[in-house]
Design a protein around this motif. Structure first.
Motif, PDB file in Angstrom:
ATOM      1  N   ILE A 107       0.836  -1.208   0.000  1.00  0.00           N
ATOM      2  CA  ILE A 107       0.000   0.000   0.000  1.00  0.00           C
ATOM      3  C   ILE A 107       0.867   1.252   0.000  1.00  0.00           C
ATOM      4  CG2 ILE A 107      -1.624   1.360   1.393  1.00  0.00           C
ATOM      5  CD1 ILE A 107      -2.799  -1.399   2.295  1.00  0.00           C
ATOM      6  N   GLU A 108       1.870   1.278   0.884  1.00  0.00           N
ATOM      7  CA  GLU A 108       2.743   2.456   0.975  1.00  0.00           C
ATOM      8  C   GLU A 108       3.534   2.658  -0.308  1.00  0.00           C
ATOM      9  OE1 GLU A 108       2.665   4.744   3.342  1.00  0.00           O
ATOM     10  OE2 GLU A 108       1.060   3.564   4.247  1.00  0.00           O
ATOM     11  N   MET A 109       4.024   1.578  -0.902  1.00  0.00           N
ATOM     12  CA  MET A 109       4.770   1.703  -2.159  1.00  0.00           C
ATOM     13  C   MET A 109       3.866   2.225  -3.270  1.00  0.00           C
ATOM     14  SD  MET A 109       7.388  -1.535  -2.168  1.00  0.00           S
ATOM     15  CE  MET A 109       7.959  -1.170  -3.806  1.00  0.00           C
ATOM     16  N   SER A 110       2.619   1.763  -3.309  1.00  0.00           N
ATOM     17  CA  SER A 110       1.674   2.241  -4.324  1.00  0.00           C
ATOM     18  C   SER A 110       1.439   3.738  -4.171  1.00  0.00           C
ATOM     19  CB  SER A 110       0.342   1.490  -4.215  1.00  0.00           C
ATOM     20  OG  SER A 110       0.518   0.141  -4.537  1.00  0.00           O
ATOM     21  N   LYS A 111       1.297   4.204  -2.942  1.00  0.00           N
ATOM     22  CA  LYS A 111       1.098   5.637  -2.690  1.00  0.00           C
ATOM     23  C   LYS A 111       2.315   6.443  -3.126  1.00  0.00           C
ATOM     24  CE  LYS A 111      -2.070   5.143   1.218  1.00  0.00           C
ATOM     25  NZ  LYS A 111      -2.237   5.327   2.667  1.00  0.00           N
TER      26      LYS A 111
END
Length: 83
Positions: free
Chosen positions: A69-73
């Motif tokens: 999730i954090e990498m996608s953001k």
């Protein structure tokens, strides 16, 4: 290690070859595929985690969901600043 890149499918596959994950898993790979939304702006990001545990006692890697999730953001922020 980058294992595969397919620009036509907007797909990248990474293979983990060393580090903490390899202490508990025989193999571990991440696949990221981005699909443009139909009839709208933006895209959908799909993450696929492919792994083989060293033993049945090793937990499934649910803790990596937050990392995805954090990498996608972060990727989203980067792409928006370049537009």
């Amino acid at each position: 290690m980058i294992e595969a890149v397919d620009p036509e499918k907007n797909l990248i596959k990474f293979k983990v070859i060393e580090g903490d994950l390899m202490k508990e898993y025989k193999s571990f790979a991440f696949t990221i595929q981005v699909t443009p939304k139909h009839g709208g702006s933006g895209s959908i990001v799909h993450w696929h985690l492919d792994y083989e545990k060293n033993s049945e006692e090793v937990a499934h890697p649910e803790t990596l969901v937050q990392l995805c999730i954090e990498m996608s953001k972060e990727i989203d922020e980067h792409l928006l600043t370049e537009a």
